[in-house]
Design a protein around this motif. Structure first.
Motif, PDB file in Angstrom:
ATOM      1  N   ILE A 241     -34.769 -32.918  16.126  1.00 60.75           N
ATOM      2  CA  ILE A 241     -34.684 -31.662  16.876  1.00 60.75           C
ATOM      3  C   ILE A 241     -33.734 -31.805  18.065  1.00 60.75           C
ATOM      4  O   ILE A 241     -32.995 -30.885  18.412  1.00 60.75           O
ATOM      5  CB  ILE A 241     -36.095 -31.240  17.359  1.00 60.75           C
ATOM      6  CG1 ILE A 241     -36.981 -30.926  16.148  1.00 60.75           C
ATOM      7  CG2 ILE A 241     -36.013 -30.035  18.280  1.00 60.75           C
ATOM      8  CD1 ILE A 241     -38.437 -30.722  16.496  1.00 60.75           C
ATOM      9  N   ALA A 242     -33.725 -32.993  18.671  1.00 54.84           N
ATOM     10  CA  ALA A 242     -32.827 -33.216  19.813  1.00 54.84           C
ATOM     11  C   ALA A 242     -31.384 -33.379  19.362  1.00 54.84           C
ATOM     12  O   ALA A 242     -30.461 -33.258  20.159  1.00 54.84           O
ATOM     13  CB  ALA A 242     -33.275 -34.456  20.583  1.00 54.84           C
ATOM     14  N   GLY A 243     -31.199 -33.684  18.092  1.00 55.04           N
ATOM     15  CA  GLY A 243     -29.848 -33.909  17.598  1.00 55.04           C
ATOM     16  C   GLY A 243     -29.392 -35.346  17.742  1.00 55.04           C
ATOM     17  O   GLY A 243     -28.209 -35.651  17.637  1.00 55.04           O
ATOM     18  N   LEU A 244     -30.347 -36.264  18.005  1.00 53.78           N
ATOM     19  CA  LEU A 244     -29.990 -37.674  18.109  1.00 53.78           C
ATOM     20  C   LEU A 244     -29.755 -38.277  16.727  1.00 53.78           C
ATOM     21  O   LEU A 244     -29.159 -39.338  16.592  1.00 53.78           O
ATOM     22  CB  LEU A 244     -31.113 -38.447  18.805  1.00 53.78           C
ATOM     23  CG  LEU A 244     -31.147 -38.362  20.324  1.00 53.78           C
ATOM     24  CD1 LEU A 244     -32.464 -38.908  20.854  1.00 53.78           C
ATOM     25  CD2 LEU A 244     -29.986 -39.137  20.932  1.00 53.78           C
ATOM     26  N   ASP A 245     -30.253 -37.584  15.719  1.00 49.52           N
ATOM     27  CA  ASP A 245     -30.163 -38.084  14.358  1.00 49.52           C
ATOM     28  C   ASP A 245     -30.041 -36.862  13.447  1.00 49.52           C
ATOM     29  O   ASP A 245     -30.402 -35.764  13.861  1.00 49.52           O
ATOM     30  CB  ASP A 245     -31.443 -38.868  14.038  1.00 49.52           C
ATOM     31  CG  ASP A 245     -31.140 -40.036  13.111  1.00 49.52           C
ATOM     32  OD1 ASP A 245     -30.064 -40.034  12.493  1.00 49.52           O
ATOM     33  OD2 ASP A 245     -31.991 -40.940  13.011  1.00 49.52           O
ATOM     34  N   GLU A 246     -29.538 -37.051  12.231  1.00 48.50           N
ATOM     35  CA  GLU A 246     -29.374 -35.910  11.346  1.00 48.50           C
ATOM     36  C   GLU A 246     -30.372 -35.946  10.202  1.00 48.50           C
ATOM     37  O   GLU A 246     -30.660 -37.012   9.671  1.00 48.50           O
ATOM     38  CB  GLU A 246     -27.945 -35.906  10.785  1.00 48.50           C
ATOM     39  CG  GLU A 246     -26.916 -35.725  11.872  1.00 48.50           C
ATOM     40  CD  GLU A 246     -25.630 -35.117  11.332  1.00 48.50           C
ATOM     41  OE1 GLU A 246     -25.382 -35.269  10.125  1.00 48.50           O
ATOM     42  OE2 GLU A 246     -24.913 -34.502  12.131  1.00 48.50           O
TER      43      GLU A 246
ATOM     44  N   GLU B 258     -32.658 -27.808   7.265  1.00 54.84           N
ATOM     45  CA  GLU B 258     -31.872 -27.376   8.426  1.00 54.84           C
ATOM     46  C   GLU B 258     -32.758 -27.103   9.635  1.00 54.84           C
ATOM     47  O   GLU B 258     -33.943 -26.790   9.508  1.00 54.84           O
ATOM     48  CB  GLU B 258     -31.075 -26.118   8.059  1.00 54.84           C
ATOM     49  CG  GLU B 258     -31.952 -25.023   7.483  1.00 54.84           C
ATOM     50  CD  GLU B 258     -31.175 -23.733   7.237  1.00 54.84           C
ATOM     51  OE1 GLU B 258     -29.996 -23.829   6.872  1.00 54.84           O
ATOM     52  OE2 GLU B 258     -31.765 -22.652   7.436  1.00 54.84           O
ATOM     53  N   ILE B 259     -32.153 -27.255  10.784  1.00 55.14           N
ATOM     54  CA  ILE B 259     -32.843 -26.961  12.033  1.00 55.14           C
ATOM     55  C   ILE B 259     -32.012 -25.929  12.770  1.00 55.14           C
ATOM     56  O   ILE B 259     -30.802 -26.099  12.946  1.00 55.14           O
ATOM     57  CB  ILE B 259     -32.987 -28.225  12.896  1.00 55.14           C
ATOM     58  CG1 ILE B 259     -33.812 -29.279  12.143  1.00 55.14           C
ATOM     59  CG2 ILE B 259     -33.644 -27.893  14.228  1.00 55.14           C
ATOM     60  CD1 ILE B 259     -33.906 -30.599  12.860  1.00 55.14           C
TER      61      ILE B 259
ATOM     62  N   LYS C  39     -25.704 -28.419  15.646  1.00 52.90           N
ATOM     63  CA  LYS C  39     -24.654 -29.396  15.349  1.00 52.90           C
ATOM     64  C   LYS C  39     -24.611 -30.418  16.474  1.00 52.90           C
ATOM     65  O   LYS C  39     -24.354 -30.061  17.615  1.00 52.90           O
ATOM     66  CB  LYS C  39     -23.295 -28.696  15.222  1.00 52.90           C
ATOM     67  CG  LYS C  39     -22.759 -28.736  13.785  1.00 52.90           C
ATOM     68  CD  LYS C  39     -21.343 -28.215  13.738  1.00 52.90           C
ATOM     69  CE  LYS C  39     -21.311 -26.740  13.417  1.00 52.90           C
ATOM     70  NZ  LYS C  39     -20.313 -25.988  14.127  1.00 52.90           N
ATOM     71  N   GLY C  40     -24.900 -31.653  16.159  1.00 57.28           N
ATOM     72  CA  GLY C  40     -24.851 -32.687  17.182  1.00 57.28           C
ATOM     73  C   GLY C  40     -25.961 -32.518  18.213  1.00 57.28           C
ATOM     74  O   GLY C  40     -26.953 -31.839  17.968  1.00 57.28           O
TER      75      GLY C  40
END
Ligand SMILES: Nc1ncnc2c1ncn2[C@@H]1O[C@H](COP(=O)(O)OP(=O)(O)OP(=O)(O)O)[C@@H](O)[C@H]1O
Ligand SMILES: [Mg+2]
Lengths: 261, 255
Positions: free
Chosen positions: B55-60, B65-66, B74-75
Motif C-alpha cells: 500500500i505504501a508503494g515500497l514493493d509491488e 491493483e491498488i 505507481k511507485g
C-alpha cells in the motif's frame, strides 16, 4: 579536604609517567658511566642536544616539512580515491560488479613490495613517496567505506524513502551518516599506514625528510640523531591518532559510544 | 476537523504477493473509505506487513491493483506515512530534525506543532537515544503526522510498549486521527486494541481477508463494558480458529 582532592588528581596524572622517567634516569646513568656503549644507544641528554642543534640550524624543520607534505598529499590522494570507490561500489551494485574483484586483487599486493618498481618509475623523486603513501591508505579507506555503506540499517533507508527522501537527500541524510563510524575507523587505520609507509619509503630512497635524516645520521654513526628521528615518528603517529579521535568525537557526537572518549 | 474527504480513499482489488513459490497474499480485496480507521489482525507471518508495504508503494504486488483516490498507484505514494514497530529515528539527528525529515526548511513550525501535539516539544533538542521507548514512538508519531498525510499506516507501533503507555498512545493516536481526518490502517496483535480504536476489524488468513467486522461502539469507547469484552472474545476465538462454543479463556492461555 579540597587540597587532598587536588593532590589526588595530580597523583593520578603523574603515576603513568613515573616508569618512563625512571627508565630515562637509569639509562642516562648507565650511558654516562660508559656501561652502555653510545654506539648502541646515545645518552638521552645527547638526543636532546642533537634536537636543539638541528632546530637551530633549521635542518630539522626542513625535513619535518617535507615529510609532512608527502604524508598529507599522499593521504589526500589515496583517501579520496578509496572513499570514492567505496561510495560508488556501495551505492551502485553495477559499479561493485565491475570494480570490486579487481580492487580486491590489487589490494592483496603489499604496497611496500612495489618499492623497487616505484623507484624504477619515479626515481627517488617526490612522486615515489606520494604514490606509496596513497597506495597504502587507499585500501583501508575503501574497505571500510564499502562496509559502512553496506551495513547501514535497511529499516532507516526504508523509512527515509517513505518520508520523501530521494536519491541525493537519502544519501546525505541517511546513508552517509550511517556509514560514517565505519569510514572513520578506516581513516584512523589509514593514518597509521601513512606513517609506516612514509618511514619505509624515506629510509630506502630519499634525499630529504625525517627518514632520510635518520639514514644519513647512521652513516656518520650519529646514534643520537637516529634516535631523535625515531622519537619524532612516534610523536607524529600519536598526533595523527589524536586527530582521528578528535574527528570521531566531532562527527559522531550523536553516538553514545563516542561521547565519553 | 478537516473536510470529510481529506483522507485517502483506498481500493485493493485481487492483490497477490509471491516471494518465490511462497504465496503470501492470495487475492486481497479491501475497500477503505476516506477517514476510516481499519485494524488488520492475523497470525504472525500471515502477510500483514507485506500488505502494508504494497500500500505504501515500497514493493509491488505480483498481481492485482491498488488504487488511492481512484487512481492506480505507481511507485511510492507521497501522501502515505508509516509508523513502524521500532521507531526508526535517525540517531544522528536531533528530535526536532527527525520530526522535520523530508520537509522544507520553512515548514519547521509544522514539525514543532506536531511535537507539541505529542507533548515532547521540551525534548526537541535532544538526541533520540536519550528518550525512552514510549517517547521514541511519540516522536515517530509526530514525524508521521507533521507532513499531514492523508493515509497513515501503522505496523504494530505499540507492540513494544508497556500496558499503560500503550493505552496513552492509543488515545493520542485516536485523538489526532479525529482532529486531522486521515485514513488509518493499524496492524496489531492485540485484539482489544483493534476493537478499541478501529471502525472495522479485518482478519487476514491464508492470504485472504477472512473476516471483516464493523465496530459500532460509540467513541470514546469504554473497555470495561460487557459488550466490548464479548466482542473482543468473539474475534479472538475467530482468530484462533476455534469453535464458537469453546471457552476463549483456554484459547488465550494456549497462546
Ligand atoms: N522480502 C521477502 N522475501 C521473502 N519472503 C518474505 C519477504 N518479506 C516477507 N516474506 C515472507 O512473507 C511472509 C509474511 O511476512 P510479513 O512480514 O508480511 O508477516 P506479518 O503478518 O507482518 O507477521 P508479523 O505479525 O510477525 O509481523 C513471511 O512468511 C515472510 O517470511
Ligand atoms: Mg509484520
Amino acid at each position: 579536604m579540597k587540597k587532598s582532592l587536588f593532590s589526588d588528581q595530580v597523583k593520578k596524572q603523574l603515576i603513568p609517567w613515573l616508569l618512563p622517567i625512571l627508565i630515562l634516569i637509569i639509562w642516562q646513568l648507565l650511558s654516562s658511566k660508559g656501561i652502555l656503549s653510545t654506539k648502541i644507544l646515545p645518552v638521552p641528554s645527547d638526543v636532546v642536544m642533537a634536537g636543539v642543534e638541528l632546530i637551530r640550524s633549521g635542518e630539522l624543520f626542513q625535513h619535518l616539512l617535507i615529510s609532512f607534505k608527502r604524508a598529507i598529499i599522499g593521504f589526500l590522494i589515496g583517501g579520496s580515491i578509496g572513499l570514492f570507490l567505496g561510495l560508488i561500489n556501495g551505492l551502485f551494485p553495477i559499479a561493485d560488479r565491475i570494480f570490486d574483484t579487481t580492487i580486491q586483487m590489487v589490494r592483496n599486493i603489499p604496497h611496500l613490495a612495489m618499492i623497487p618498481l616505484v623507484i624504477l618509475w619515479f626515481g627517488i623523486g617526490e612522486e615515489a613517496k606520494v604514490f606509496l603513501v596513497a597506495a597504502g591508505v587507499l585500501f583501508p579507506i575503501y574497505v571500510n567505506t564499502l562496509h559502512g555503506i553496506r551495513s547501514v540499517d535497511q529499516g532507516l533507508i526504508e523509512m527515509g524513502r517513505v518520508y520523501g527522501l530521494r536519491s541525493w537527500l537519502l544519501f546525505w541524510q541517511v546513508v552517509l551518516p550511517g556509514a560514517l563510524p565505519s569510514i572513520l575507523v578506516g581513516v584512523r587505520y589509514a593514518l597509521g599506514i601513512m606513517w609506516l609507509t612514509l618511514i619505509v619509503a624515506e629510509t630506502i630512497s630519499a634525499d630529504s625528510g625525517i627518514g632520510y635524516m635518520a639514514m644519513n645520521a647512521r652513516e656518520f654513526m650519529q646514534t643520537d640523531v637516529v634516535l631523535l628521528s625515531i622519537l619524532l615518528y612516534a610523536l607524529f603517529g600519536k598526533i595523527a591518532d589524536s586527530m582521528a579521535k578528535w574527528l570521531e568525537r566531532k562527527c559522531l557526537n550523536w553516538n553514545p559510544n563516542y561521547q565519553n572518549l | 476537523m478537516e473536510s470529510p474527504t481529506f483522507g485517502t480513499y483506498l481500493q485493493i482489488n485481487g492483490v497477490e504477493k509471491h516471494f518465490g513459490n511462497q504465496h503470501v497474499l492470495r487475492g486481497i480485496d479491501l475497500e477503505v473509505q476516506p477517514g476510516e480507521f481499519v485494524a488488520i489482525i492475523g497470525r504472525s507471518g500471515c502477510g500483514k506487513s507485506t500488505l502494508l508495504r504494497l500500500i505504501a508503494g515500497l514493493d509491488e504486488p505480483t498481481a492485482g491493483e491498488i488504487k488511492a483516490n481512484s487512481e492506480l498507484m505507481k511507485g511510492l505514494n507521497p501522501e502515505v506515512r508509516i509508523m513502524f514497530q521500532d521507531a526508526r529515528l535517525l540517531p544522528w539527528k536531533r528530535v526536532i530534525q527527525n520530526v522535520a525529515i523530508g520537509m522544507k526548511k520553512e515548514d519547521l513550525p509544522k514539525a514543532e506543532l506536531a511535537l507539541k501535539q505529542v507533548g515532547l516539544i521540551d525534548r526537541a533538542k535532544e538526541w533520540p537515544h536519550v528518550l525512552s521507548g514510549g517517547q521514541k514512538q511519540r516522536v515517530a508519531l509526530a514525524r508521521a503526522l507533521a507532513s499531514k498525510p492523508r493515509l497513515l499506516l501503522l505496523d504494530e507501533p505499540l507492540g513494544a510498549l508497556d500496558a499503560l503507555t500503550r493505552i496513552e498512545m492509543q488515545r493520542l493516536i485516536e485523538r489526532l486521527w479525529k482532529e486531522q481526518g486521515f485514513t488509518a490502517l493499524l496492524i496489531t496483535h492485540d485484539v482489544e486494541e483493534a476493537v478499541a480504536m478501529a471502525d472495522r476489524v479485518v482478519l487476514i488468513e491464508d492470504g485472504k481477508i477472512a473476516m471483516d467486522t464493523p465496530i459500532k461502539f460509540p467513541r470514546p469507547r469504554q473497555r470495561g463494558n460487557a459488550a466490548f469484552a464479548a466482542l473482543v472474545e468473539k474475534i479472538l476465538r475467530r482468530v484462533m480458529g476455534e469453535e464458537e462454543n469453546t471457552p476463549a479463556v483456554y484459547a488465550r492461555q494456549s497462546t
